[in-house]
Scaffold this motif. Structure first.
Motif, PDB file in Angstrom:
ATOM      1  N   GLY A 238       8.242   4.260   3.834  1.00 41.14           N
ATOM      2  CA  GLY A 238       6.351   3.969   4.739  1.00 41.14           C
ATOM      3  C   GLY A 238       5.726   2.813   4.400  1.00 41.14           C
ATOM      4  O   GLY A 238       5.185   2.504   3.011  1.00 41.14           O
ATOM      5  N   PHE A 239       4.276   2.529   5.856  1.00 40.55           N
ATOM      6  CA  PHE A 239       3.870   1.913   4.992  1.00 40.55           C
ATOM      7  C   PHE A 239       2.205   2.454   5.415  1.00 40.55           C
ATOM      8  O   PHE A 239       2.305   2.782   6.393  1.00 40.55           O
ATOM      9  CB  PHE A 239       3.153   0.329   5.536  1.00 40.55           C
TER      10      PHE A 239
ATOM     11  N   PHE B 145       0.570   5.466   9.289  1.00 37.88           N
ATOM     12  CA  PHE B 145       1.959   5.444   8.815  1.00 37.88           C
ATOM     13  C   PHE B 145       2.859   5.387   9.408  1.00 37.88           C
ATOM     14  O   PHE B 145       3.068   6.069  10.318  1.00 37.88           O
ATOM     15  CB  PHE B 145       1.823   6.694   8.071  1.00 37.88           C
ATOM     16  N   ALA B 146       3.243   4.777   9.358  1.00 35.93           N
ATOM     17  CA  ALA B 146       4.909   4.185   9.753  1.00 35.93           C
ATOM     18  C   ALA B 146       5.745   4.242   9.268  1.00 35.93           C
ATOM     19  O   ALA B 146       5.673   3.274   7.935  1.00 35.93           O
ATOM     20  CB  ALA B 146       4.614   2.845  10.490  1.00 35.93           C
ATOM     21  N   ALA B 147       7.147   4.315   9.521  1.00 32.51           N
ATOM     22  CA  ALA B 147       8.188   5.168   8.152  1.00 32.51           C
ATOM     23  C   ALA B 147       9.666   4.050   9.148  1.00 32.51           C
ATOM     24  O   ALA B 147       9.764   4.058   9.765  1.00 32.51           O
ATOM     25  CB  ALA B 147       7.940   5.710   7.334  1.00 32.51           C
ATOM     26  N   ALA B 148       9.553   3.492   8.496  1.00 32.43           N
ATOM     27  CA  ALA B 148      11.420   2.881   8.607  1.00 32.43           C
ATOM     28  C   ALA B 148      12.434   3.423   7.937  1.00 32.43           C
ATOM     29  O   ALA B 148      12.848   3.910   6.557  1.00 32.43           O
ATOM     30  CB  ALA B 148      11.691   1.137   8.727  1.00 32.43           C
ATOM     31  N   THR B 149      13.981   4.043   8.263  1.00 33.20           N
ATOM     32  CA  THR B 149      14.664   4.866   7.498  1.00 33.20           C
ATOM     33  C   THR B 149      15.539   4.163   7.181  1.00 33.20           C
ATOM     34  O   THR B 149      15.952   2.949   8.707  1.00 33.20           O
ATOM     35  CB  THR B 149      15.128   5.606   8.538  1.00 33.20           C
ATOM     36  N   VAL B 150      16.694   3.631   5.572  1.00 33.30           N
ATOM     37  CA  VAL B 150      17.508   2.524   5.613  1.00 33.30           C
ATOM     38  C   VAL B 150      18.258   3.725   4.866  1.00 33.30           C
ATOM     39  O   VAL B 150      18.355   5.396   4.441  1.00 33.30           O
ATOM     40  CB  VAL B 150      17.210   2.076   4.365  1.00 33.30           C
ATOM     41  N   LEU B 151      19.763   3.715   5.641  1.00 35.90           N
ATOM     42  CA  LEU B 151      20.640   4.404   4.765  1.00 35.90           C
ATOM     43  C   LEU B 151      21.014   3.162   3.542  1.00 35.90           C
ATOM     44  O   LEU B 151      21.794   2.502   3.999  1.00 35.90           O
ATOM     45  CB  LEU B 151      21.644   4.179   6.189  1.00 35.90           C
TER      46      LEU B 151
ATOM     47  N   LEU C   9       2.146   1.296  -0.162  1.00 34.01           N
ATOM     48  CA  LEU C   9       3.843   1.818   0.070  1.00 34.01           C
ATOM     49  C   LEU C   9       4.340   2.901  -0.032  1.00 34.01           C
ATOM     50  O   LEU C   9       3.410   2.963  -1.069  1.00 34.01           O
ATOM     51  CB  LEU C   9       4.733   0.060  -0.534  1.00 34.01           C
ATOM     52  N   SER C  10       5.095   3.571   0.579  1.00 35.11           N
ATOM     53  CA  SER C  10       5.574   5.095  -0.036  1.00 35.11           C
ATOM     54  C   SER C  10       7.273   4.554  -0.076  1.00 35.11           C
ATOM     55  O   SER C  10       7.328   4.502   1.209  1.00 35.11           O
ATOM     56  CB  SER C  10       4.642   6.285   0.539  1.00 35.11           C
ATOM     57  N   VAL C  11       8.053   5.086  -0.562  1.00 32.44           N
ATOM     58  CA  VAL C  11       9.440   5.512  -0.512  1.00 32.44           C
ATOM     59  C   VAL C  11       9.793   6.757  -1.285  1.00 32.44           C
ATOM     60  O   VAL C  11       9.858   6.644  -1.631  1.00 32.44           O
ATOM     61  CB  VAL C  11       9.736   4.346  -1.133  1.00 32.44           C
ATOM     62  N   ASN C  12      10.593   7.470  -0.104  1.00 28.60           N
ATOM     63  CA  ASN C  12      10.950   8.562  -0.800  1.00 28.60           C
ATOM     64  C   ASN C  12      12.472   8.604   0.255  1.00 28.60           C
ATOM     65  O   ASN C  12      13.004   7.594   0.712  1.00 28.60           O
ATOM     66  CB  ASN C  12      10.067  10.009  -0.267  1.00 28.60           C
TER      67      ASN C  12
ATOM     68  N   ILE D 248      12.856  -1.207  -4.292  1.00 26.03           N
ATOM     69  CA  ILE D 248      12.224  -1.754  -2.662  1.00 26.03           C
ATOM     70  C   ILE D 248      10.737  -1.980  -3.695  1.00 26.03           C
ATOM     71  O   ILE D 248       9.483  -2.456  -3.018  1.00 26.03           O
ATOM     72  CB  ILE D 248      11.670  -0.227  -2.178  1.00 26.03           C
ATOM     73  N   ARG D 249       9.638  -1.021  -4.648  1.00 20.90           N
ATOM     74  CA  ARG D 249       8.304  -1.729  -4.983  1.00 20.90           C
ATOM     75  C   ARG D 249       8.209  -2.446  -6.161  1.00 20.90           C
ATOM     76  O   ARG D 249       7.483  -2.458  -6.441  1.00 20.90           O
ATOM     77  CB  ARG D 249       8.562   0.441  -5.321  1.00 20.90           C
ATOM     78  N   SER D 250      10.102  -2.776  -6.122  1.00 22.48           N
ATOM     79  CA  SER D 250       8.962  -4.015  -6.896  1.00 22.48           C
ATOM     80  C   SER D 250       8.077  -4.939  -6.722  1.00 22.48           C
ATOM     81  O   SER D 250       8.320  -5.497  -5.204  1.00 22.48           O
ATOM     82  CB  SER D 250      11.293  -4.379  -7.930  1.00 22.48           C
TER      83      SER D 250
END
Length: 740
Positions: free
Chosen positions: A197-198, A64-70, A183-186, A102-104
């Protein structure tokens, strides 16, 4: 030997009430049950750990890897121009909406197209994948069940499966669905930070996809703003062209209307000026008319009342004045001549003729002056009427101008509004065209995804820990379930109600760390510990005072090993010795002899001191096998391990001779026997005893085993004095019913 009947065993005190074990958690009992089932718990733990290890080996690791967006709602004032697409006004609902964006499937579809995943062999849904471990296990189990049903005749043989038809769905949609599953977006707490995250079996792929989705989300915001700006520019351009035509048309209408009004009516200012002048002239004309009428009326009244001379006095004509002067002069001459001459005098006649001529001329001039005054009145009146008509004409023109000004103002307002809208749209168009290349996203990446070093699933340590906890829980639950269904004897009440025997004493549990040596020291020192008091209560419950001088052969036995019969027998012997009873203990367990260790004479054991087996074999005399324990004063006969058991040894007449010999010497002979159920030796020994004392470990001995031991004693025709409930917990001790 005296045979003690059951009815002779009378407890010293009876508890009137009967209560069950207190409803409290006995931690010692819990630990005891767990320790007794330690191997069951260990087996469950090992099984669950092995299953967990096998499952971990079968499961493909997922990284699992995740990028952070503000989400940034701060304004970027590069230019003081209002943007076509407003910045985000962040709230909980807006952030939730961005998560959905993002999940669309639209955004993920762009990622699929960008990375060309449809034709990627790792993602192409048209390529059949190998089944996972769980699917293989489920398929195998189904095959076994179907095969078993077929063999048992419960089901018909399965028909061969048809070839799998191709999936009619669009491969691109399938790939998008696969991305959505991984995909996971939280949102991080209540902040405006989103973690994208993916999950993928390859750590590099997981990081690459997480970064790609984050970048695509940022770029999609910029593209959306740019596209919206370009669409707005096109629409503004079209709108400006239409507004330009409208401005030209409305302004032309205003100019044409003003021109037509100027030609037909004139300007309002000019007419107002002319009207002011006319009003002034009219005022003056009216004043002149009034003055003319006043003069005329005055002259006319004088003329009517006084004649011409009177009227002439009001006239200001120079000729009339001259005539008046001439007439006055002639009248003066006439008067002078009248003094000198008569009327007929030529001078008089000449003067009279001149006076007549002057009078005629005077009348004529007065008439002319009166006529002139009358004419002046008429002229002033006519001029007044003319000015009044001109004023009315100008007023009518002003009214017409007022009517036309309403229309003019309407045309001017329409032109001004159209011009304002045109200028606004033109300025907005210029601003929009400048913004087309200056678009900024409402979010920014504050942390890129890096390839993880360890898999996120399965978490081996956590799984193993959970499996260990689950195994321990299952093992402990199984142990407690077995303990609850084991039908154990635990309380004095259960002994009395189920076995129909009195409980002579309930000995509290003593830690094995202290050992039997500690117990003997406590008893010999007359300690007041709960265990010592309980053993003294047991001694009192046996009611040895009723025995008088006769000896007693007491058999201390148990159904199984580990019930504490040796500890009970040695403790009872110790407290009997304290009150002056001469006691000897005979160890009848030749399978597991322990007297050497109980009384601390291991050196004698290794030195091969004579024991019970030596006497029974006829190699030594009775006095040679009796040993003495100085700290407690107890005499005892130890046993040694006999490979064939003790049934044959105890069946010899020498054992009866030994007991008779001991009965002559000692007050009480205590036989420490082997377990009744486990060894046949105890059945033989029981025939020589006067009374039996059954030791039962509280909560450890099952009721069927105790009943079986009692049947053995009954078959041996041995009276049972009662039960000693050994290793009783505090809750059992507080429950009462001991000796009842």
């Amino acid at each position: 030997m005296n045979i003690l009947n059951r009815n002779d065993i009378v407890p010293l005190k009876t508890v009137e009430h009967e209560t069950q074990t207190a409803e409290t958690v006995d931690l010692g009992r819990v630990i005891q049950i767990i320790w007794a089932g330690k191997w069951t718990i260990a087996a469950c733990l090992v099984v669950t750990m092995l299953v967990a290890l096998y499952a971990l080996r079968q499961v493909t690791p997922q990284y699992f890897a995740a990028a952070t967006v503000l989400l940034d709602d701060r304004q970027k004032n590069v230019t003081n121009v209002r943007a076509v697409v407003a910045d985000l006004s962040l709230s909980a609902s807006v952030v939730a909406g961005e998560v959905s964006v993002i999940r669309s499937n639209l955004l993920l579809g762009k990622v699929v197209d960008q990375l060309d995943l449809v034709d990627d062999p790792d993602w192409d849904p048209r390529i059949e994948r190998p089944k996972g471990a769980v699917d293989r296990i489920v398929e195998t189990l189904r095959g076994w069940m179907l095969s078993a049903k077929t063999n048992l005749g419960l089901a018909e043989p399965a028909a061969p499966l048809p070839e799998k038809a191709p999936d009619p769905r669009d491969p691109r949609d399938l790939v998008i669905g696969m991305l959505q599953q991984r995909l996971s977006v939280n949102r991080e707490g209540i902040s405006h930070v989103l973690n994208i995250g993916f999950t993928d079996p390859d750590p590099q792929t997981a990081a690459r996809f997480a970064n790609a989705i984050a970048k695509r989300y940022i770029q999609d915001q910029i593209d959306q703003k740019r596209q919206t700006t370009e669409d707005g520019s096109v629409w503004l351009n079209e709108r400006i062209a239409r507004l330009k035509d409208s401005v030209e048309r409305t302004e032309a209408d205003v100019v044409a209307f003003k021109a037509s009004q100027a030609l037909t009516v004139g300007s309002e200012d000019t007419i107002n000026q002319q009207l002011a002048q006319l009003n002034q002239e009219l005022t003056r004309a009216r004043g002149a008319r009034v003055m003319a009428e006043a003069r005329y009326d005055q002259v006319h009244e004088l003329l009517e009342s006084g004649g011409m001379p009177a009227a002439a006095s009001a006239l200001t004509s120079p000729l009339i004045l001259t005539l008046s002067q001439q007439k006055a002069e002639l009248q003066r001459r006439q008067a002078e001549l009248g003094k000198k001459y008569g009327r007929e005098h030529p001078d008089q006649v000449a003067v009279a003729a001149e006076l007549e001529d002057i009078d005629r001329a005077f009348d004529v001039e007065v008439g002319k002056a009166v006529a002139a005054l009358k004419s002046d009145v008429a002229v002033e009146l006519a001029r007044e009427r003319e000015l009044d008509a001109a004023i009315k004409e100008h007023e009518e023109r002003l009214v017409e101008i007022s009517r036309n000004s309403v229309r003019l103002r309407q045309l001017e307002r329409s032109a001004d509004a159209t011009r304002a809208i045109y200028e606004m749209f033109l300025n907005r168009y210029m601003e929009t065209t400048q913004q087309a290349e200056l678009q900024q996203a409402d979010a920014r990446i504050i942390s890129v995804a890096n390839a993880p070093f360890s898999p996120a699933y399965p978490r081996s340590k956590l799984v193993l820990a959970a499996a260990g906890g689950f195994g321990l829980s299952i093992g402990i639950a199984l142990v407690f379930a077995l303990a609850l269904t084991a039908n154990r004897v635990e309380t004095p009440h259960e002994v009395r109600t189920r076995l129909r025997l009195p409980v002579l004493a309930a000995l509290p549990n003593v830690s094995r760390v202290r050992g039997r040596g500690w117990i003997l020291r406590q008893l010999s020192r007359r300690s007041l510990t709960p265990f010592a008091e309980a053993v003294r209560a047991l001694r009192a419950a046996l009611n040895l005072e009723q025995l008088g001088g006769e000896s007693l052969v007491l058999m201390v036995c148990s159904a199984e090993t580990g019930q504490g019969k040796t500890t009970t027998s040695t403790s009872l012997a110790s407290v009997m010795q304290v009150i002056g009873r001469h006691v000897v203990m005979v160890e009848c367990d030749v399978r597991r002899p322990v007297f050497w260790e109980v009384f601390g004479n291991r050196a004698n054991r290794t030195a091969r001191v004579p024991c019970l087996a030596d006497y029974l074999k006829g190699t030594v005399e009775p006095d040679q096998v009796i040993q003495h324990h100085k700290p407690t004063g107890i005499d005892y006969i130890p046993a040694a391990v006999h490979p064939m058991g003790g049934a044959d040894l105890f069946s010899t007449p020498r054992f009866q001779i030994l007991l008779d010999h001991l009965a002559d010497i000692y007050d009480v002979v205590i036989l420490d026997t082997p377990p009744l159920v486990e060894a046949s030796d105890a059945r033989v020994v029981a025939r020589y005893a006067d009374v039996a004392l059954l030791v039962v470990a509280s909560g450890q001995e099952s009721l069927p085993m105790v009943e079986r031991a009692l049947r053995i004693l009954a078959d041996s025709d041995v009276r049972v004095a009662g039960v000693v409930l050994n290793r009783a917990k505090r809750a059992v001790l507080s429950g009462g019913s001991v000796g009842a």
